[in-house]
Motif scaffolding. Structure first.
Motif, PDB file in Angstrom:
ATOM      1  N   THR A 130      -9.804  -4.704  -3.694  1.00 52.64           N
ATOM      2  CA  THR A 130      -9.795  -3.329  -3.190  1.00 52.64           C
ATOM      3  C   THR A 130      -8.636  -2.698  -3.263  1.00 52.64           C
ATOM      4  O   THR A 130      -8.401  -1.608  -4.055  1.00 52.64           O
ATOM      5  N   PHE A 131      -7.427  -3.341  -2.949  1.00 47.41           N
ATOM      6  CA  PHE A 131      -6.061  -2.744  -2.951  1.00 47.41           C
ATOM      7  C   PHE A 131      -5.520  -2.697  -4.415  1.00 47.41           C
ATOM      8  O   PHE A 131      -4.657  -1.469  -4.744  1.00 47.41           O
ATOM      9  N   SER A 132      -5.419  -3.723  -5.427  1.00 46.22           N
ATOM     10  CA  SER A 132      -5.065  -3.621  -6.616  1.00 46.22           C
ATOM     11  C   SER A 132      -5.833  -2.576  -7.423  1.00 46.22           C
ATOM     12  O   SER A 132      -5.151  -1.858  -8.121  1.00 46.22           O
ATOM     13  N   SER A 133      -7.000  -2.429  -7.144  1.00 48.90           N
ATOM     14  CA  SER A 133      -7.841  -1.402  -7.904  1.00 48.90           C
ATOM     15  C   SER A 133      -7.521  -0.095  -7.312  1.00 48.90           C
ATOM     16  O   SER A 133      -7.295   0.603  -8.170  1.00 48.90           O
ATOM     17  N   ARG A 134      -7.070   0.208  -5.985  1.00 49.01           N
ATOM     18  CA  ARG A 134      -6.693   1.616  -5.716  1.00 49.01           C
ATOM     19  C   ARG A 134      -5.333   1.903  -6.371  1.00 49.01           C
ATOM     20  O   ARG A 134      -5.386   2.999  -6.731  1.00 49.01           O
ATOM     21  N   PHE A 135      -4.497   1.038  -6.521  1.00 45.35           N
ATOM     22  CA  PHE A 135      -3.284   1.244  -7.087  1.00 45.35           C
ATOM     23  C   PHE A 135      -3.724   1.584  -8.680  1.00 45.35           C
ATOM     24  O   PHE A 135      -3.094   2.520  -9.201  1.00 45.35           O
ATOM     25  N   LYS A 136      -4.423   0.944  -9.135  1.00 45.00           N
ATOM     26  CA  LYS A 136      -4.805   1.064 -10.581  1.00 45.00           C
ATOM     27  C   LYS A 136      -5.509   2.522 -10.837  1.00 45.00           C
ATOM     28  O   LYS A 136      -5.153   3.292 -11.778  1.00 45.00           O
ATOM     29  N   GLN A 137      -6.361   3.022  -9.882  1.00 45.21           N
ATOM     30  CA  GLN A 137      -7.076   4.356  -9.846  1.00 45.21           C
ATOM     31  C   GLN A 137      -5.726   5.448  -9.638  1.00 45.21           C
ATOM     32  O   GLN A 137      -5.731   6.439 -10.388  1.00 45.21           O
ATOM     33  N   MET A 138      -4.938   4.884  -8.766  1.00 47.70           N
ATOM     34  CA  MET A 138      -3.758   5.935  -8.643  1.00 47.70           C
ATOM     35  C   MET A 138      -2.797   6.201  -9.799  1.00 47.70           C
ATOM     36  O   MET A 138      -2.477   7.423 -10.147  1.00 47.70           O
ATOM     37  N   MET A 139      -2.667   5.034 -10.495  1.00 49.06           N
ATOM     38  CA  MET A 139      -1.705   5.160 -11.695  1.00 49.06           C
ATOM     39  C   MET A 139      -2.414   4.392 -12.846  1.00 49.06           C
ATOM     40  O   MET A 139      -2.243   3.259 -13.018  1.00 49.06           O
ATOM     41  N   PRO A 140      -3.462   4.859 -13.502  1.00 46.54           N
ATOM     42  CA  PRO A 140      -4.174   4.274 -14.398  1.00 46.54           C
ATOM     43  C   PRO A 140      -3.444   3.791 -15.805  1.00 46.54           C
ATOM     44  O   PRO A 140      -3.779   3.030 -16.057  1.00 46.54           O
ATOM     45  N   HIS A 141      -2.017   4.380 -15.824  1.00 42.38           N
ATOM     46  CA  HIS A 141      -1.286   3.847 -16.669  1.00 42.38           C
ATOM     47  C   HIS A 141      -0.588   2.350 -16.602  1.00 42.38           C
ATOM     48  O   HIS A 141       0.020   1.837 -17.446  1.00 42.38           O
ATOM     49  N   ALA A 142      -0.687   1.842 -15.198  1.00 45.67           N
ATOM     50  CA  ALA A 142      -0.225   0.587 -14.918  1.00 45.67           C
ATOM     51  C   ALA A 142      -0.573  -0.477 -15.723  1.00 45.67           C
ATOM     52  O   ALA A 142      -1.867  -0.597 -15.835  1.00 45.67           O
ATOM     53  N   GLU A 143       0.100  -1.408 -15.776  1.00 47.75           N
ATOM     54  CA  GLU A 143      -0.339  -2.886 -16.562  1.00 47.75           C
ATOM     55  C   GLU A 143      -0.767  -3.591 -15.272  1.00 47.75           C
ATOM     56  O   GLU A 143      -0.227  -3.503 -14.330  1.00 47.75           O
ATOM     57  N   GLY A 144      -1.852  -4.269 -15.706  1.00 43.05           N
ATOM     58  CA  GLY A 144      -2.519  -5.298 -14.825  1.00 43.05           C
ATOM     59  C   GLY A 144      -3.679  -4.587 -14.219  1.00 43.05           C
ATOM     60  O   GLY A 144      -4.165  -3.564 -14.731  1.00 43.05           O
ATOM     61  N   PRO A 145      -4.163  -5.344 -13.093  1.00 38.57           N
ATOM     62  CA  PRO A 145      -3.516  -6.042 -12.246  1.00 38.57           C
ATOM     63  C   PRO A 145      -3.589  -7.559 -12.697  1.00 38.57           C
ATOM     64  O   PRO A 145      -4.323  -8.172 -13.195  1.00 38.57           O
ATOM     65  N   HIS A 146      -2.228  -8.145 -12.544  1.00 37.95           N
ATOM     66  CA  HIS A 146      -2.149  -9.547 -12.843  1.00 37.95           C
ATOM     67  C   HIS A 146      -2.445 -10.564 -11.629  1.00 37.95           C
ATOM     68  O   HIS A 146      -1.684 -10.221 -10.552  1.00 37.95           O
ATOM     69  N   MET A 147      -3.240 -11.428 -11.447  1.00 38.40           N
ATOM     70  CA  MET A 147      -3.614 -12.170 -10.414  1.00 38.40           C
ATOM     71  C   MET A 147      -2.972 -13.260 -10.489  1.00 38.40           C
ATOM     72  O   MET A 147      -3.050 -14.295 -11.623  1.00 38.40           O
ATOM     73  N   VAL A 148      -2.417 -13.898  -9.252  1.00 36.67           N
ATOM     74  CA  VAL A 148      -1.556 -15.230  -9.259  1.00 36.67           C
ATOM     75  C   VAL A 148      -2.234 -15.873  -7.865  1.00 36.67           C
ATOM     76  O   VAL A 148      -2.684 -15.132  -7.025  1.00 36.67           O
ATOM     77  N   TRP A 155       0.775  -1.168  -0.063  1.00 36.86           N
ATOM     78  CA  TRP A 155      -0.072   0.067   0.071  1.00 36.86           C
ATOM     79  C   TRP A 155       0.796   1.181   0.087  1.00 36.86           C
ATOM     80  O   TRP A 155       2.164   1.071   0.202  1.00 36.86           O
ATOM     81  N   ALA A 156       0.235   2.367  -0.190  1.00 33.28           N
ATOM     82  CA  ALA A 156       1.110   3.740  -0.491  1.00 33.28           C
ATOM     83  C   ALA A 156       0.043   4.695   0.054  1.00 33.28           C
ATOM     84  O   ALA A 156       0.131   5.834  -0.725  1.00 33.28           O
ATOM     85  N   TRP A 157      -0.783   4.778   1.073  1.00 33.62           N
ATOM     86  CA  TRP A 157      -1.747   5.781   1.550  1.00 33.62           C
ATOM     87  C   TRP A 157      -1.779   5.674   2.809  1.00 33.62           C
ATOM     88  O   TRP A 157      -1.454   4.803   3.662  1.00 33.62           O
ATOM     89  N   PRO A 158      -2.501   6.934   3.385  1.00 29.68           N
ATOM     90  CA  PRO A 158      -2.626   6.733   4.793  1.00 29.68           C
ATOM     91  C   PRO A 158      -3.434   5.913   5.644  1.00 29.68           C
ATOM     92  O   PRO A 158      -4.088   5.094   4.719  1.00 29.68           O
ATOM     93  N   MET A 159      -3.963   6.185   6.723  1.00 32.07           N
ATOM     94  CA  MET A 159      -4.857   5.275   7.539  1.00 32.07           C
ATOM     95  C   MET A 159      -6.207   4.790   6.849  1.00 32.07           C
ATOM     96  O   MET A 159      -6.893   5.837   6.303  1.00 32.07           O
TER      97      MET A 159
END
Length: 310
Positions: A260-278, A141-145
């Motif tokens: 929740t969390f992979s989606s939040r990163f995607k919202q923060m960085m819409p250019h990001a590839e993925g999320p790839h689920m493993v 994660w990369a955001w506050p509480m």
């Protein structure tokens, strides 16, 4: 002097054939491995693991023509383990990583961040963007509480912040170093037979397990928390980043749930590839190390091809 697997607990020797290297970072002795040649990939672990977590990732990336560096955070693995809580500030761990990256003079870094490797590694990346080529984020994660609903629960999380209960459970009874990792993998039978001892044996006593209960206390639980401003800055800065980024997540992760969390990163960085689920709970490298290596290799190969086409 060449220091090798003789430094390792017997439980890790068959799976960890890498030469042990050490650097002095801000007065502490940091262990790392440095294998292969080419543009560097830096693999960052979190709490309570060490570089061993990436044992199935290193080989395939080296074979693909990359240089792979895997530090043990100060306080974990084969690195020095300070016994003062004041040695384990969030900014202090970022400074330790920054010192190692500068000593090795790494550039064009593909930075792979997992768990606490996220806040520390991403803080380094946002402060040193000229050294970074690409980012991969996994179960972090990369955001506050609060980072997750899990961290709002009285038991077990808020009890870990209690002055006596946290050190007792995580220090004396190695709740994270022992059962905590075991519960956060999918194939627990395999993990118990082949890997669990390697995490426990490098943290053999309560003093060496200090960081396992200090680091959780840096997760902000309210706006007055000491790390709130740092995470606020990190969220804001990362949201403005255009660095090539890939998101990988364990689909069974119960700490930072994938939806929740992979989606939040995607919202923060819409250019990001993925999320790839493993396949994987929180320590997804234990269940899908080879697949993660292939995803990172393919991601970097695509970046290579794009650069050659320009």
């Amino acid at each position: 002097m060449r220091e090798t697997t003789s430094l390792l607990p017997a439980s890790a020797r068959d799976e960890w054939p890498y030469e042990a290297r050490f650097a002095n970072v801000n007065g502490w002795r940091m262990h790392y491995v440095d294998e292969g040649e080419g543009d560097p990939i830096v693999l960052l672990h979190g709490n309570p693991t060490w570089g061993f977590l990436y044992r199935d990732v290193i080989g395939p990336l080296v074979a693909s023509g990359r240089r792979v560096i895997v530090p043990d955070m100060v306080g974990f693995g084969l690195s020095e383990k300070p016994t003062r809580e004041q040695a384990h500030t969030l900014d202090g761990h970022t400074a330790n990583l920054t010192s190692l990256m500068r000593q090795l003079d790494l550039k064009k870094i593909a930075l792979v961040c997992h768990d606490w490797g996220g806040p520390t590694g991403l803080s380094f990346a946002m402060s040193n963007p000229e050294r970074i080529r690409a980012l991969t984020v996994m179960s972090t994660w990369a955001w506050p509480m609060p980072p997750a609903e899990f961290h709002t629960r009285i038991f077990p999380w808020r009890m870990m912040h209690a002055p006596l209960v946290g050190p007792y459970l995580l220090g004396n009874h190695k709740a994270l170093a022992g059962r905590g990792v075991y519960l956060s993998v999918v194939d627990r039978e395999k993990f118990a037979a082949t890997a669990q001892a390697a995490y426990e044996d490098v943290l053999p006593d309560p003093a060496s397990r200090l960081l396992t209960w200090v680091w959780p206390r840096w997760i902000p639980l309210d706006r007055e928390a000491r790390a709130y401003g740092r995470f606020e800055w990190l969220e804001r800065t990362l949201s403005q980043s255009k660095l090539p980024t890939m998101i990988i997540w364990g689909r069974e992760d119960e700490v930072f749930d994938a939806a929740t969390f992979s989606s939040r990163f995607k919202q923060m960085m819409p250019h990001a590839e993925g999320p790839h689920m493993v396949t994987g709970r929180h320590f997804l490298q234990e269940d899908s190390g080879a697949e993660i290596a292939n995803l990172i290799r393919a991601f970097l190969d695509r970046l290579d091809a794009e650069e050659r086409a320009q």
